[in-house]
Write an enzyme that holds these catalytic residues in place. Sequence first.
Site, PDB file in Angstrom:
ATOM      1  N   HIS A  40       0.606  -1.124   0.411  1.00 37.96           N
ATOM      2  CA  HIS A  40       0.217   0.098   0.569  1.00 37.96           C
ATOM      3  C   HIS A  40       0.579   1.854  -0.053  1.00 37.96           C
ATOM      4  O   HIS A  40       2.455   1.516   0.359  1.00 37.96           O
ATOM      5  CB  HIS A  40      -1.150  -0.215   1.513  1.00 37.96           C
ATOM      6  CG  HIS A  40      -0.007   0.570   2.518  1.00 37.96           C
ATOM      7  ND1 HIS A  40       0.622  -0.781   3.150  1.00 37.96           N
ATOM      8  CD2 HIS A  40       0.144   1.143   3.481  1.00 37.96           C
ATOM      9  CE1 HIS A  40       1.062  -0.677   4.061  1.00 37.96           C
ATOM     10  NE2 HIS A  40       0.888   0.667   4.122  1.00 37.96           N
ATOM     11  N   HIS A 127       5.743   6.433  -1.216  1.00 40.65           N
ATOM     12  CA  HIS A 127       6.305   5.328  -1.364  1.00 40.65           C
ATOM     13  C   HIS A 127       5.347   3.592  -0.710  1.00 40.65           C
ATOM     14  O   HIS A 127       3.998   3.781  -0.527  1.00 40.65           O
ATOM     15  CB  HIS A 127       7.189   5.141  -0.849  1.00 40.65           C
ATOM     16  CG  HIS A 127       7.569   4.680   0.190  1.00 40.65           C
ATOM     17  ND1 HIS A 127       7.233   6.038   1.702  1.00 40.65           N
ATOM     18  CD2 HIS A 127       7.043   3.899   1.432  1.00 40.65           C
ATOM     19  CE1 HIS A 127       7.581   5.633   2.789  1.00 40.65           C
ATOM     20  NE2 HIS A 127       7.926   4.847   2.465  1.00 40.65           N
TER      21      HIS A 127
END
Length: 198
Positions: A40, A127
């Site tokens: 995620h 990220h």
Amino acid sequence: MRAFIGIGLPPECRRAIAEAVFPLRAKRPAVSWTSEPNLHVTLKFLGQIPPERVDEIGSLLAETARGFGPFEFSVEGPGGFPALRAPRVLWIGIREPLELVGKLHENMENALSGAGFPREERRFHPHITVGRVRDRLPPGWWEEYAKALSGKSFGVVGVSSFQLYESRLSPGGAAYCVLRDVPLLREPANPGREEKGK
Ligand code: ATP
Ligand code: MG
């Protein structure tokens, strides 16, 4: 309960990442790899929250989403924190020209700091964490890692909502569960208008 806010990724994207990362396990580097379902983009880590605050946080998050319509980002480019050559965290980046994830994060920091959640001091760099380095890596291994994941696209992701997650830690790894799904709805210019004549 332990909670954080993030953007979940569709199964095809998680699969593509997991497949690219899998061969890197061969040398058994001291890395704990993120499990495929857990991949995620983190927006904000909240830490422990009282369960009775979930509604309040959900409403604040709905506010932070105001003015954002759905958008897309492309998933590409390996990186490392603090540096690719000496990583503690291994990640894959996201690309989107308007940096809407950053703007969403900024809104979130503003709204949540008013509700007692301290602002993150470090610069936000969206990220997808693929692994956490636990011990010394084989010499030069980072180059293998960089090469294996460079120049590849792991898909273009349509974002129409983000999520408030509970994270349950256990020796077998964290299990995330969605507490609230917060839709990105571009509001009509004049919300009253649509009601007329009904
Ligand atoms: P584990 O800790 O067992 O490796 P995890 O890191 O996936 O599992 P959590 O520690 O609950 O699970 O973290 C949930 C999310 O919040 C992850 O994206 C993680 O990177 C992020 N996170 C956790 N702790 C912090 C922190 N102190 N500051 C910023 N982000 C954090
Ligand atoms: Mg953690």
